[in-house]
Design a protein around this motif. Structure first.
Motif, PDB file in Angstrom:
ATOM      1  N   THR A 570       0.817  -1.213   0.000  1.00  0.00           N
ATOM      2  CA  THR A 570       0.000   0.000   0.000  1.00  0.00           C
ATOM      3  C   THR A 570       0.850   1.263   0.000  1.00  0.00           C
ATOM      4  N   PRO A 591       3.984   9.099  -5.152  1.00  0.00           N
ATOM      5  CA  PRO A 591       3.872   7.892  -4.327  1.00  0.00           C
ATOM      6  C   PRO A 591       4.669   6.745  -4.957  1.00  0.00           C
ATOM      7  N   GLN A 592       5.938   6.719  -4.656  1.00  0.00           N
ATOM      8  CA  GLN A 592       6.848   5.716  -5.217  1.00  0.00           C
ATOM      9  C   GLN A 592       7.716   5.123  -4.110  1.00  0.00           C
ATOM     10  N   GLU A 635       4.771   1.816  -7.397  1.00  0.00           N
ATOM     11  CA  GLU A 635       4.207   3.159  -7.438  1.00  0.00           C
ATOM     12  C   GLU A 635       2.697   3.042  -7.626  1.00  0.00           C
ATOM     13  N   ALA A 636       2.008   4.104  -7.312  1.00  0.00           N
ATOM     14  CA  ALA A 636       0.545   4.070  -7.399  1.00  0.00           C
ATOM     15  C   ALA A 636       0.012   5.452  -7.728  1.00  0.00           C
ATOM     16  N   GLN A 637      -1.254   5.472  -8.110  1.00  0.00           N
ATOM     17  CA  GLN A 637      -1.912   6.741  -8.359  1.00  0.00           C
ATOM     18  C   GLN A 637      -2.194   7.421  -7.024  1.00  0.00           C
ATOM     19  N   PRO A 638      -1.959   8.712  -6.954  1.00  0.00           N
ATOM     20  CA  PRO A 638      -2.255   9.411  -5.700  1.00  0.00           C
ATOM     21  C   PRO A 638      -3.758   9.535  -5.497  1.00  0.00           C
ATOM     22  N   THR A 650      -2.114   7.318  -1.241  1.00  0.00           N
ATOM     23  CA  THR A 650      -2.301   6.600  -2.497  1.00  0.00           C
ATOM     24  C   THR A 650      -3.724   6.069  -2.573  1.00  0.00           C
ATOM     25  N   GLN A 651      -4.171   5.817  -3.813  1.00  0.00           N
ATOM     26  CA  GLN A 651      -5.508   5.286  -4.020  1.00  0.00           C
ATOM     27  C   GLN A 651      -5.683   3.980  -3.246  1.00  0.00           C
TER      28      GLN A 651
END
Length: 698
Positions: A570, A591-592, A635-638, A650-651
């Motif tokens: 997460t 977010p990495q 990494e993810a979408q904020p 993060t999402q």
């Protein structure tokens, strides 16, 4: 610098001119330097330049000559070229090795290290049966202040005359070291030895014979007649109603005569002695242990590099587990290890297994040890030597075994140390690890042999074997053929002779050109220098990575990657805050989860800290330049605030939070909606809701 060599009554074939060329100085041959030619030694030490004497047998004699020779001020060093090579069946081919040994003796002395001080006033505790304890005390009481603790063989009797204070009871704990031992015991026996006059009335009165000449009641045999109490009304030393007392007393020294030693660790503390064989040397040592003593502080510790603990989670504990002196302990509250320098015996095993170099050896330091290895191997090669093998052995048992092999060779009973095997004495064999082994191969050694005798703790052998397997895997993974690293166990000259014959006959492949780098103080920096050289000169095409043996986190391979399960991660960044090596990093802008493999020491803190169990260690050595580069592991979408649209979290992280807290009573309706807001908007919304509620109430 002046070098004095001697062929020891022509028992060694020394090529004096060849040795002189290798050292860059003329050498004068001697045959009886310690006898009729001792005047040459006396003349040499009248100068100021250091003098090298290629003989260790007559060290004491030369020391006496130095003290009695007028004007003798030159420092003198000694080096053994006789048993290490001059007495061998292939001694005539050993000139490159002898030149290397002499060249290493020319190196300047390492800088002094910090010292640890002990102070002893001579307060000696003797633990054991009273009769034996009194016998030992009688041989020591003219120089030591003695207290006896009667322990074992319950009815063993001592002297009728009270000569020493006697303690008795249940020995609960003995801890400490020279100058600071602490004895704790429980005094629960009905007879108080301080009040007892040894009149023997109780012994005569007891019908069960439950009281012996140690003047303690054997409660298992006592039938409560209390005849002893009646016989002791005047002295009042016997009281069956007396409650047990917990007592503590301190001592400087301990002599343990019990059948089971109180300290059962492999390396007991300084000042603690057992006497199983009754050897006079033990008592002679005890007699001399009054005053102030110093020893080197063998280690240096940098807490900032330590991978032991973060956030109250323990990762690496390799040094704690390997220490045979129990000088290292874990302090979770301080998030570090603690090393007691008074208990440390300087084996250096902790430095060998430490993956980060947080604890390093200081006797001598790595740069000094590296300079010695480079000088030995460089001189050996320049003098025409081939297939150099370093034999690392201890200055105690290992040195004795090497010298015994040399004497056997002189008597034609063994081959002796082969011409291409260069003995290197160490304070302890466990103090040199993969960083210096690989550096030695880079410097030109085709093989490195670590000689173990009976003096090493069992955990040292296991630790050295594990580290050696890792280093050998790297060499073979780079394409260097053969076995370069050997762990050799021997306790007799015959066993050592046979093993060295086998090793000396092997010809593993090494780099075509020796390295010239200087060994760094930091372990990881030295490993990097050695690996860069070995990788640059590796034969044939290189793989992308070398798989390394897996082990417990912190005690396995010191290199590797981390595998992140993107489906469960997460990006909470708990692993980043736990990573002590700065291998795992976040990105302040996105977010990495980022990673630099070169920094990773495989301590396992990230794996143990991750709340999602999304991280696994991957022990390996990556050979490409990506090892030094920053890569993105996940990494993810904020997630954007539902009120101001500012990105936060993060999402996946917010969705996981909503899922976990959605059923909680505090997070229903507006409360759950606030979890979708950034920190600022949560505060604004909370206060806005409170104001609306107050207006409604009015």
């Amino acid at each position: 610098m002046t070098t004095l060599i001697c062929d020891c009554n022509r028992t060694m074939p020394l090529a004096v001119d060849e040795l002189g060329r290798a050292l860059g100085e003329p050498l004068a041959p001697h045959s009886l330097l310690c006898r009729s030619q001792a005047g040459d030694f006396q003349q040499a030490i009248r100068g100021t330049d250091p003098v090298i004497v290629a003989c260790t047998q007559e060290t004491r004699l030369f020391g006496e000559l130095a003290r009695t020779t007028e004007g003798a001020i030159a420092p003198v060093r000694f080096v053994n070229i006789r048993e290490t090579g001059g007495w061998s069946r292939d001694a005539s081919q050993a000139m490159p090795k002898l030149a290397a040994l002499l060249a290493a003796a020319h190196l300047p002395d390492p800088d002094p290290v910090a010292t640890v001080t002990y102070r002893s006033a001579g307060r000696l505790l003797i633990i054991g049966p009273l009769d034996r304890a009194e016998q030992a005390a009688a041989l020591l009481d003219d120089v030591l202040e003695i207290t006896l603790f009667a322990h074992g063989q319950h009815h063993a009797g001592g002297s009728q005359v009270r000569q020493y204070p006697v303690l008795a009871g249940k020995l609960d704990h003995l801890d400490g070291r020279l100058g600071a031992f602490e004895l704790s015991w429980t005094q629960s026996n009905p007879i108080d030895l301080d009040l007892c006059t040894r009149c023997n009335a109780c012994v005569a009165a007891c019908p069960e014979g439950a009281i012996g000449l140690d003047y303690q009641v054997d409660l298992d045999r006592c039938s409560s007649h209390r005849s002893c109490t009646a016989s002791c009304t005047v002295a009042g030393a016997i009281d069956f109603q007396r409650p047990p007392r917990q007592l503590i007393e301190t001592f400087d020294l301990v002599l343990d005569l019990g059948t089971t030693p109180q300290f059962r660790r492999h390396a007991p503390p300084q000042g603690y002695f057992t006497w199983p064989d009754g050897a006079p040397s033990t008592l002679l040592t005890l007699r001399g242990m009054v005053g102030e003593f110093e020893k080197p502080k063998f280690f240096e510790y940098k807490q900032s590099l330590c991978t032991h603990s973060r956030n109250e989670t323990v990762g690496c504990r390799a040094c704690v587990d390997v220490c045979s002196a129990e000088a290292i302990r874990s302090d979770k509250h301080r998030q570090q290890i603690v090393v007691d320098p008074h208990l440390c015996v300087g084996c250096g095993a902790c430095t060998t297994v430490c993956p980060s170099g947080a604890i390093s050896y200081a006797y001598p330091r790595n740069p000094d040890q590296g300079l010695k290895l480079r000088t030995l191997l460089g001189t050996y090669a320049q003098a025409g030597g081939r297939d150099a093998t370093l034999l690392l052995h201890s200055q105690q048992g290992g040195q004795q075994l090497v010298e015994a092999l040399g004497r056997a060779a002189q008597l034609k009973q063994a081959q002796g140390v082969p011409a291409n095997v260069i003995p290197v004495p160490l304070w302890h064999t466990a103090g040199v690890g993969a960083d210096l082994w690989l550096s030695a191969v880079a410097f030109g050694a085709t093989q490195v042999v670590v000689l173990l005798t009976d003096e090493e703790a069992p955990q040292y052998k296991e630790a050295l074997r594990a580290q050696m397997d890792i280093a050998q895997s790297i060499l073979n993974g780079l394409g260097y053929r053969g076995q370069h690293l050997h762990l050799l166990y021997a306790t007799t000259p015959d066993a050592l002779d046979a093993a060295l014959k086998t090793v000396a006959s092997q010809r593993p492949q090494g780099p075509g050109q020796p390295a010239r780098f200087a060994v760094a103080p930091e372990k990881r920096a030295t490993l990097s220098l050695a690996l860069d050289h070995l990788i640059a000169l590796a034969p044939g095409p290189l793989p992308d990575a070398i798989d390394l043996p897996a082990g417990e986190p912190g005690s396995g391979a010191p290199f590797g990657a981390v595998a992140v399960n993107a489906d469960t991660c997460t990006l909470c960044m708990s692993c980043v805050s736990a990573c002590p090596a700065n291998a795992l990093q976040d990105n302040p802008q996105l977010p990495q989860l980022r990673f630099i493999e070169k920094n990773c020491v495989q301590c396992g803190l990230c794996e143990k800290t991750c709340p999602e169990d999304a991280i696994a260690l991957v022990p390996r050595l990556l050979l490409s330049e990506r090892r030094k580069e920053t890569v993105v592991l996940n990494e993810a979408q904020p997630f954007h605030c539902v009120r101001c649209n500012k990105p936060f979290g993060t999402q996946k992280g917010v969705e996981a939070m909503l899922h976990r807290l959605g059923g909680h009573a505090m997070f229903q309706g507006a409360g759950l909606e606030r979890l979708k807001m950034c920190g600022d908007c949560r505060v604004i919304d909370l206060y806005s809701s409170s104001d609306e509620a107050r207006i409604t109430d009015l």
